[in-house]
Scaffold this motif. Structure first.
Motif, PDB file in Angstrom:
ATOM      1  N   UNK A  49      -3.336  39.159  42.853  1.00 27.44           N
ATOM      2  CA  UNK A  49      -3.596  38.930  41.435  1.00 27.44           C
ATOM      3  C   UNK A  49      -4.812  38.039  41.253  1.00 27.44           C
ATOM      4  N   UNK A  50      -5.336  38.033  40.057  1.00 27.69           N
ATOM      5  CA  UNK A  50      -6.499  37.186  39.732  1.00 27.69           C
ATOM      6  C   UNK A  50      -7.604  37.366  40.767  1.00 27.69           C
ATOM      7  N   UNK A  51      -7.914  38.602  41.056  1.00 32.06           N
ATOM      8  CA  UNK A  51      -8.893  38.890  42.099  1.00 32.06           C
ATOM      9  C   UNK A  51     -10.276  38.391  41.720  1.00 32.06           C
ATOM     10  N   UNK A  52     -11.005  37.965  42.748  1.00 26.59           N
ATOM     11  CA  UNK A  52     -12.352  37.426  42.581  1.00 26.59           C
ATOM     12  C   UNK A  52     -13.321  38.267  43.404  1.00 26.59           C
ATOM     13  N   UNK A  53     -14.592  38.284  43.025  1.00 24.15           N
ATOM     14  CA  UNK A  53     -15.562  39.039  43.825  1.00 24.15           C
ATOM     15  C   UNK A  53     -15.553  38.633  45.304  1.00 24.15           C
ATOM     16  N   UNK A  99      -5.717  29.130  52.304  1.00 20.49           N
ATOM     17  CA  UNK A  99      -5.926  28.304  51.114  1.00 20.49           C
ATOM     18  C   UNK A  99      -6.645  29.073  50.013  1.00 20.49           C
ATOM     19  N   UNK A 100      -7.527  29.973  50.403  1.00 14.85           N
ATOM     20  CA  UNK A 100      -8.342  30.701  49.434  1.00 14.85           C
ATOM     21  C   UNK A 100      -7.537  31.673  48.577  1.00 14.85           C
ATOM     22  N   UNK A 101      -6.319  32.008  49.008  1.00 13.60           N
ATOM     23  CA  UNK A 101      -5.528  32.982  48.248  1.00 13.60           C
ATOM     24  C   UNK A 101      -4.220  32.410  47.734  1.00 13.60           C
ATOM     25  N   UNK A 102      -3.908  31.179  48.072  1.00  7.57           N
ATOM     26  CA  UNK A 102      -2.656  30.569  47.624  1.00  7.57           C
ATOM     27  C   UNK A 102      -2.564  30.591  46.105  1.00  7.57           C
ATOM     28  N   UNK A 103      -1.395  30.973  45.616  1.00  6.07           N
ATOM     29  CA  UNK A 103      -1.170  31.036  44.180  1.00  6.07           C
ATOM     30  C   UNK A 103      -1.630  32.325  43.535  1.00  6.07           C
ATOM     31  N   UNK A 104      -2.375  33.145  44.283  1.00 10.63           N
ATOM     32  CA  UNK A 104      -2.858  34.414  43.733  1.00 10.63           C
ATOM     33  C   UNK A 104      -2.271  35.618  44.477  1.00 10.63           C
ATOM     34  N   UNK A 105      -2.068  35.478  45.775  1.00  9.75           N
ATOM     35  CA  UNK A 105      -1.557  36.580  46.592  1.00  9.75           C
ATOM     36  C   UNK A 105      -0.118  36.294  47.002  1.00  9.75           C
ATOM     37  N   UNK A 147      -1.595  39.988  57.045  1.00 12.60           N
ATOM     38  CA  UNK A 147      -2.783  40.615  56.474  1.00 12.60           C
ATOM     39  C   UNK A 147      -3.994  39.758  56.837  1.00 12.60           C
ATOM     40  N   UNK A 148      -5.061  40.450  57.200  1.00  8.21           N
ATOM     41  CA  UNK A 148      -6.337  39.822  57.490  1.00  8.21           C
ATOM     42  C   UNK A 148      -7.396  40.568  56.689  1.00  8.21           C
ATOM     43  N   UNK A 149      -8.578  39.982  56.582  1.00  5.28           N
ATOM     44  CA  UNK A 149      -9.661  40.667  55.894  1.00  5.28           C
ATOM     45  C   UNK A 149     -10.994  40.327  56.541  1.00  5.28           C
ATOM     46  N   UNK A 150     -11.929  41.258  56.368  1.00  6.19           N
ATOM     47  CA  UNK A 150     -13.269  41.059  56.894  1.00  6.19           C
ATOM     48  C   UNK A 150     -14.283  41.509  55.870  1.00  6.19           C
ATOM     49  N   UNK A 151     -15.078  40.565  55.403  1.00  4.67           N
ATOM     50  CA  UNK A 151     -16.146  40.866  54.459  1.00  4.67           C
ATOM     51  C   UNK A 151     -17.414  41.211  55.227  1.00  4.67           C
ATOM     52  N   UNK A 152     -18.346  41.920  54.613  1.00  4.14           N
ATOM     53  CA  UNK A 152     -19.594  42.283  55.294  1.00  4.14           C
ATOM     54  C   UNK A 152     -20.320  41.051  55.814  1.00  4.14           C
ATOM     55  N   UNK A 153     -20.693  41.105  57.079  1.00 13.12           N
ATOM     56  CA  UNK A 153     -21.436  40.011  57.673  1.00 13.12           C
ATOM     57  C   UNK A 153     -20.615  38.796  58.031  1.00 13.12           C
ATOM     58  N   UNK A 213     -10.793  37.172  58.877  1.00 15.42           N
ATOM     59  CA  UNK A 213     -10.071  35.953  58.582  1.00 15.42           C
ATOM     60  C   UNK A 213      -8.636  36.239  58.176  1.00 15.42           C
ATOM     61  N   UNK A 214      -7.792  35.259  58.440  1.00 15.41           N
ATOM     62  CA  UNK A 214      -6.382  35.349  58.094  1.00 15.41           C
ATOM     63  C   UNK A 214      -6.214  35.265  56.578  1.00 15.41           C
ATOM     64  N   UNK A 215      -5.289  36.074  56.050  1.00 18.53           N
ATOM     65  CA  UNK A 215      -4.984  36.043  54.624  1.00 18.53           C
ATOM     66  C   UNK A 215      -3.552  35.554  54.385  1.00 18.53           C
ATOM     67  N   UNK A 216      -2.593  36.227  55.021  1.00 19.27           N
ATOM     68  CA  UNK A 216      -1.194  35.877  54.793  1.00 19.27           C
ATOM     69  C   UNK A 216      -0.344  36.477  55.902  1.00 19.27           C
TER      70      UNK A 216
END
Length: 119
Positions: free
Chosen positions: A84-88, A62-68, A36-42, A46-49
Motif C-alpha cells: 500500500x501507499x506505493x512510492x516510485x 525499514x523502508x516498507x514498514x507500515x506500508x507492506x 520477498x526481496x526486490x532489485x531495482x535497476x542498477x 534487497x530484503x523486503x519482508x
C-alpha cells in the motif's frame, strides 16, 4: 524440483496498491520461512519482508514498514505481499524465496515480477 511462481506485479500510480502472490509447487517440500526481496535497476537485491511458518513471525525492511504486509496460507506454500501507499522508489523486480529446514539461506527463488510505480 520445487518451483516458486510470482504474480500480481504491474504498473501503478504513486499512492496506489498492489498485491503480489507467490505459489510453490513441485516435489514434496517444506519451508520454514518465505520472504520477498526486490532489485531495482542498477542496485543490489534487497530484503523486503519475511514470514516464518512456525509462529507466524514477520519482519520488514525499514523502508516498507507500515506500508507492506506479508502473509501466507495455512498450507505454507503460498505467500502474499500486500503493498500500500506505493512510492516510485518501490519500483523494482520483486522476488519470492523459500527456505527449507536446515538451510541458513533461502534455497529456492522465483523468477520475479515487475512492479513499476509512476509519480
Amino acid at each position: 524440483q520445487v518451483q516458486l511462481v510470482e504474480s500480481g506485479g504491474g504498473l501503478v500510480q504513486a499512492g496506489g496498491s498492489l498485491r503480489l502472490s507467490c505459489s510453490a509447487s513441485g516435489r514434496p517440500f517444506s519451508f520454514n520461512r518465505m520472504g520477498w526481496f526486490r532489485q531495482a535497476p542498477g542496485k543490489e537485491r534487497e530484503f523486503v519482508a519475511r514470514v516464518t511458518w512456525n509462529g507466524g513471525n514477520t519482519e520488514y525492511a525499514d523502508s516498507v514498514k507500515g506500508r507492506f504486509t506479508i502473509s501466507g496460507d495455512n498450507a505454507g506454500n503460498t505467500v502474499y505481499l500486500q503493498m500500500n501507499s506505493l512510492k516510485p522508489e518501490d519500483t523494482a523486480v520483486y522476488y519470492c524465496a523459500g527456505r527449507s529446514p536446515g538451510w541458513i539461506t533461502y534455497n529456492y527463488w522465483g523468477q520475479g515480477t515487475q512492479v513499476t510505480v509512476s509519480s
